[in-house]
Scaffold this motif. Structure first.
Motif, mmCIF file in Angstrom:
data_model
loop_
_atom_site.group_PDB
_atom_site.id
_atom_site.type_symbol
_atom_site.label_atom_id
_atom_site.label_comp_id
_atom_site.label_asym_id
_atom_site.label_seq_id
_atom_site.Cartn_x
_atom_site.Cartn_y
_atom_site.Cartn_z
ATOM 1 N N THR A 189 2.324 1.915 -3.329
ATOM 2 C CA THR A 189 1.332 2.537 -4.210
ATOM 3 C C THR A 189 1.329 4.047 -4.005
ATOM 4 O OG1 THR A 189 -0.069 0.570 -4.227
ATOM 5 C CG2 THR A 189 -1.141 2.671 -4.759
ATOM 6 N N GLU B 166 0.832 -1.207 0.000
ATOM 7 C CA GLU B 166 0.000 0.000 0.000
ATOM 8 C C GLU B 166 0.870 1.261 0.000
ATOM 9 O OE1 GLU B 166 -2.853 -0.262 3.197
ATOM 10 O OE2 GLU B 166 -3.698 -2.123 2.404
ATOM 11 N N ALA C 102 -8.221 6.303 -0.661
ATOM 12 C CA ALA C 102 -9.105 5.538 0.225
ATOM 13 C C ALA C 102 -9.505 4.177 -0.333
ATOM 14 C CB ALA C 102 -10.346 6.348 0.567
ATOM 15 N N ASP C 103 -9.664 4.070 -1.636
ATOM 16 C CA ASP C 103 -10.065 2.790 -2.229
ATOM 17 C C ASP C 103 -8.906 1.807 -2.355
ATOM 18 O OD1 ASP C 103 -12.677 3.678 -2.493
ATOM 19 O OD2 ASP C 103 -12.391 4.375 -4.561
ATOM 20 N N ASP C 104 -7.673 2.299 -2.230
ATOM 21 C CA ASP C 104 -6.504 1.453 -2.478
ATOM 22 C C ASP C 104 -5.696 1.088 -1.242
ATOM 23 O OD1 ASP C 104 -6.984 1.537 -5.278
ATOM 24 O OD2 ASP C 104 -6.000 3.486 -5.387
ATOM 25 N N GLU D 28 -9.556 11.133 -1.019
ATOM 26 C CA GLU D 28 -10.142 10.963 -2.351
ATOM 27 C C GLU D 28 -9.251 10.124 -3.265
ATOM 28 O OE1 GLU D 28 -13.189 11.910 -3.642
ATOM 29 O OE2 GLU D 28 -13.655 12.368 -1.550
ATOM 30 N N SER E 287 -5.470 0.750 3.288
ATOM 31 C CA SER E 287 -6.220 0.502 4.519
ATOM 32 C C SER E 287 -6.362 1.785 5.335
ATOM 33 C CB SER E 287 -5.504 -0.570 5.338
ATOM 34 O OG SER E 287 -4.219 -0.103 5.665
#
Length: 189
Positions: free
Chosen positions: A33, A30, A67-69, A64, A71
Motif C-alpha cells: 500500500t 501494508e 496511520a489508518d491503513d 497523516e 500497523s
C-alpha cells in the motif's frame, strides 16, 4: 552496491520481525500500500527525500497519510528510515521486503502481457495453469501491450512463454525465408 546493502538491511530486519510475529502477509500488504502510494505520488517521494524538510514534519505527514491503513510497526519502520536519513532508499527497502515475503510464501511473479484485459474467469484459469506449471503460487502482474498484436506473453523469473501473434508471425516469416532459401539452392542445381 552500498545503497543495496543499506536498504537490504532494513528489508531483512523488517522481514525478521514480521516472521517472528507471524505477520509476513499482513506487513507485505501494508508495505505494498505504501509502495503504491509513493509510486502514484511523485511529489510525496520528493517531499520525503528533500533535505530541508525536518524529520518531524516528514513523520507527521507519513502518520497523516498511512496511520489508518498500516500497523504501528510498519509506521515505525518508515520512521527509523527517516531518522537515519534513508528516505531515498524507502521504496527499495519495501521492494526488498516484498521479495523476501514472496520467497517465504513460495510466490512467483508472473509478468503477463496481453492485448486487452482478461475476464476474471480467464485470469483465474491462467493463474491456476501457471501455478500447476511452476508448483508455486503465482502473483500476476498484467500489462496491456498492443505490440504483441494478439495472444499472450508471460515472463516468470527467467522463463519466457511467448504465445503472441507477433511471435507466431515472426516464426512463420522465418520458416518462409528458410523455405525460399532451400528452394533457391535446389533450383540452382
Amino acid at each position: 552496491m552500498i545503497s543495496e546493502i543499506v536498504y537490504s538491511k532494513y528489508s531483512q530486519a523488517m522481514f525478521n520481525i514480521a516472521n517472528e510475529q507471524h505477520k509476513i502477509e499482513q506487513y507485505d500488504n501494508e508495505l505494498k500500500t505504501i509502495r503504491d502510494t509513493l509510486q502514484m505520488n511523485p511529489s510525496l517521494q520528493k517531499f520525503l527525500v528533500h533535505p530541508r524538510v525536518p524529520e518531524r514534519v516528514k513523520k507527521h505527514i507519513i502518520f497523516e497519510i498511512f496511520a489508518d491503513d498500516v500497523s504501528p510497526l510498519v509506521l515505525q519502520f518508515m520512521y527509523v528510515m527517516i531518522d537515519r536519513r534513508r528516505e531515498g532508499a524507502l521504496a527499495a527497502a519495501i521492494d526488498g521486503f516484498i521479495d523476501l515475503s514472496r520467497a517465504a510464501q513460495n510466490i512467483e511473479v508472473a509478468r503477463i502481457h496481453v492485448i486487452k484485459p482478461l475476464s476474471a474467469k480467464e485470469e483465474a484459469e491462467l493463474v491456476a495453469g501457471l501455478e500447476k506449471l511452476t508448483g508455486k503460487k503465482i502473483e500476476p502482474l498484467y500489462t496491456a501491450d498492443p505490440s504483441i498484436i494478439g495472444g499472450i506473453v508471460i515472463r516468470i523469473g527467467d522463463r519466457l512463454i511467448d504465445g503472441s501473434l507477433l511471435r507466431q508471425l515472426q516464426d512463420m516469416e522465418h520458416a518462409l525465408l528458410q523455405a525460399n532459401v532451400t528452394n533457391e539452392v535446389t533450383d540452382a542445381k
